[in-house]
Design an enzyme around this catalytic site. Structure first.
Site, PDB file in Angstrom:
ATOM      1  N   ASP A  82      -4.121  -2.075  -6.636  1.00  0.00           N
ATOM      2  CA  ASP A  82      -4.530  -2.690  -5.369  1.00  0.00           C
ATOM      3  C   ASP A  82      -5.916  -3.340  -5.483  1.00  0.00           C
ATOM      4  O   ASP A  82      -6.938  -2.665  -5.409  1.00  0.00           O
ATOM      5  CB  ASP A  82      -4.528  -1.611  -4.283  1.00  0.00           C
ATOM      6  CG  ASP A  82      -4.814  -2.158  -2.895  1.00  0.00           C
ATOM      7  OD1 ASP A  82      -5.089  -3.373  -2.776  1.00  0.00           O
ATOM      8  OD2 ASP A  82      -4.784  -1.370  -1.933  1.00  0.00           O
ATOM      9  N   ARG A  96       0.847  -1.193   0.000  1.00  0.00           N
ATOM     10  CA  ARG A  96       0.000   0.000   0.000  1.00  0.00           C
ATOM     11  C   ARG A  96       0.883   1.242   0.000  1.00  0.00           C
ATOM     12  O   ARG A  96       1.081   1.890   1.018  1.00  0.00           O
ATOM     13  CB  ARG A  96      -0.967  -0.040   1.178  1.00  0.00           C
ATOM     14  CG  ARG A  96      -2.044  -1.088   0.960  1.00  0.00           C
ATOM     15  CD  ARG A  96      -3.227  -0.961   1.864  1.00  0.00           C
ATOM     16  NE  ARG A  96      -4.360  -1.711   1.329  1.00  0.00           N
ATOM     17  CZ  ARG A  96      -5.507  -1.857   1.945  1.00  0.00           C
ATOM     18  NH1 ARG A  96      -5.704  -1.288   3.123  1.00  0.00           N
ATOM     19  NH2 ARG A  96      -6.493  -2.544   1.397  1.00  0.00           N
ATOM     20  N   SER A 117      -8.346  -2.925  -2.332  1.00  0.00           N
ATOM     21  CA  SER A 117      -9.065  -1.663  -2.221  1.00  0.00           C
ATOM     22  C   SER A 117     -10.223  -1.589  -3.209  1.00  0.00           C
ATOM     23  O   SER A 117     -11.339  -1.192  -2.856  1.00  0.00           O
ATOM     24  CB  SER A 117      -8.107  -0.486  -2.452  1.00  0.00           C
ATOM     25  OG  SER A 117      -7.192  -0.381  -1.382  1.00  0.00           O
ATOM     26  N   TYR A 150      -2.420  -0.842   7.524  1.00  0.00           N
ATOM     27  CA  TYR A 150      -3.311  -1.850   8.087  1.00  0.00           C
ATOM     28  C   TYR A 150      -3.397  -1.697   9.606  1.00  0.00           C
ATOM     29  O   TYR A 150      -2.461  -1.240  10.254  1.00  0.00           O
ATOM     30  CB  TYR A 150      -2.816  -3.266   7.768  1.00  0.00           C
ATOM     31  CG  TYR A 150      -2.931  -3.648   6.317  1.00  0.00           C
ATOM     32  CD1 TYR A 150      -4.148  -4.063   5.788  1.00  0.00           C
ATOM     33  CD2 TYR A 150      -1.830  -3.591   5.471  1.00  0.00           C
ATOM     34  CE1 TYR A 150      -4.257  -4.422   4.452  1.00  0.00           C
ATOM     35  CE2 TYR A 150      -1.928  -3.938   4.133  1.00  0.00           C
ATOM     36  CZ  TYR A 150      -3.145  -4.361   3.633  1.00  0.00           C
ATOM     37  OH  TYR A 150      -3.245  -4.702   2.316  1.00  0.00           O
ATOM     38  N   GLN A 152      -1.313   2.226  -5.830  1.00  0.00           N
ATOM     39  CA  GLN A 152      -2.738   2.347  -5.510  1.00  0.00           C
ATOM     40  C   GLN A 152      -3.627   1.838  -6.634  1.00  0.00           C
ATOM     41  O   GLN A 152      -4.652   1.188  -6.383  1.00  0.00           O
ATOM     42  CB  GLN A 152      -3.079   3.806  -5.193  1.00  0.00           C
ATOM     43  CG  GLN A 152      -2.589   4.266  -3.826  1.00  0.00           C
ATOM     44  CD  GLN A 152      -2.964   5.713  -3.548  1.00  0.00           C
ATOM     45  OE1 GLN A 152      -3.287   6.465  -4.455  1.00  0.00           O
ATOM     46  NE2 GLN A 152      -2.914   6.105  -2.287  1.00  0.00           N
TER      47      GLN A 152
END
Length: 373
Positions: free
Chosen positions: A129, A121, A132, A229, A126
């Site tokens: 991912d 992350r 997400s 996280y 991004q």
């Protein structure tokens, strides 16, 4: 460079790992794309749509023949991948901890398995991912599931026959899924509150118009580990949080739980005793049900009723919106491979930061430190 797109074989898996949009983009990079017939049907994509985008469509054997990269939503049985080139990449959500034997089999077969859920992350990753992109849709759908099971309206309604009170919704865990759940519940007219162990999320909750519910009595606990996280908390914090949740949850109509810790069972957020304090007819959607659940008594893939409270054990919830979730997942995979595409080599070449983070197997061995340690 041949990229193979296979039909998913896991139960209830409706998504597909490439769309006509991404197939066309891969072709623009110089790759050929082969799609197994019927791979996109459950995501509302016809074989003719792939063909129009320049992909070849055939049976599994033809799709895999000479493939350099195999794309997937979930990992597939290594025995079903015969025909791919030695050392072929497998890029998918591979569930390395839950399917360790399959990872070992990928190594034995000589494949280079890339676990997309291990994507770091960081800012430049991004757009790659998958957690997400899929969690965003899961948070949205969780609220819709709750609304469908809830026997009352979400918004306040003032009518000639009287006033209907707004539902009270509580979101536990404010990651991507939690933030989308807050926004969706707000749009439906509920009174929304939320909590998380990471103090940095308080402003995010407030920015969406919800009320933050945080432990204030225990100081000096941040709760954020590497990569953004959440981490496991101290016993002192867990006790304080349980007391806070017990007082708050008894007044809620809808609860959405989203807490996950990578590589570990989901943390228990709601006990049976806390369930017993909730109003009859309340609904809980547990987005962590597949990892053991945040709610005591939850059953993955099923809806159960305890103490008059309906508990929905959400399972592969993104697959219930196959068209949109496939589009996002496919873009994640394209963004990943295209970011490392070497025009001279005609193939992607991974760097250490991302390559080492997601690579599970290489040269016949399991190489990822989280699986070796």
């Amino acid at each position: 460079m041949k990229i193979a797109v296979l039909k998913e074989t896991a139960a209830r898996e409706t998504r597909v790992s490439a769309t006509p949009e991404t197939a066309k983009k891969f072709a623009a990079l110089g790759a050929s794309v082969a799609v197994e017939g019927g791979a996109g049907l459950s995501a509302s994509i016809a074989d003719t749509d792939y063909a129009a985008a320049g992909a070849s469509v055939g049976d599994r054997a033809a799709t895999l023949a000479g493939a350099d990269i195999i794309l997937g939503i979930q990992g597939q049985d290594p025995a079903s991948l015969a025909g791919a080139r030695p050392g072929a990449w497998i890029a998918a959500g591979l569930n390395p901890f839950g399917e360790r034997a399959r990872v070992d089999a990928y190594a034995a077969a000589g494949y280079e398995a890339l676990a997309m859920e291990f994507m770091p992350r960081i800012t430049r990753a991004q757009s790659m991912d998958i957690l997400s992109s899929q969690s965003n849709l899961a948070g949205y759908k969780a609220v819709l599931l709750a609304a469908a099971e809830y026997g009352r309206a979400f918004p306040m309604m003032m009518t000639a026959a009287g006033t209907v009170s707004a539902a009270k919704a509580f979101v536990m865990g404010v990651g991507v899924a939690g933030l989308q759940a807050i926004a969706t519940a707000r749009r439906l007219g509920a009174q929304v509150s939320a909590t998380d162990v990471r103090s940095a999320t308080k402003e995010q909750i407030q920015s969406l118009g919800a009320k933050p519910i945080f432990v204030e009595s225990v100081k000096g606990i941040e709760g954020e580990g590497s990569g953004g996280y959440a981490t496991e908390m101290s016993e002192e914090y867990q006790k304080a949080q349980a007391e806070l949740v017990s007082a708050h949850i008894a007044k809620q109509d809808i609860v959405i739980t989203t807490a996950l810790i990578p590589g570990r069972p989901a943390p228990r957020l709601i006990s049976d005793a806390q369930l017993a304090t909730m109003r009859t007819g309340s609904v809980i959607v547990d987005l962590a049900a597949e990892s053991g659940g945040n709610v005591e008594g939850v059953i993955s893939g099923e809806t159960v009723t305890k103490h008059g409270v309906k508990i929905i054990g959400a399972r592969n919830i993104a697959a219930t919106m196959a068209a949109d979730s496939s589009a996002l997942f496919a873009r994640n995979l394209f963004n990943f491979l295209s970011a490392f595409w070497d025009k001279e080599a005609g193939r992607p070449v991974l760097d250490e930061e991302i390559g080492d983070a997601i690579r599970l197997t290489r040269d016949g061995r399991v190489v990822h430190p989280r699986l070796l340690g």
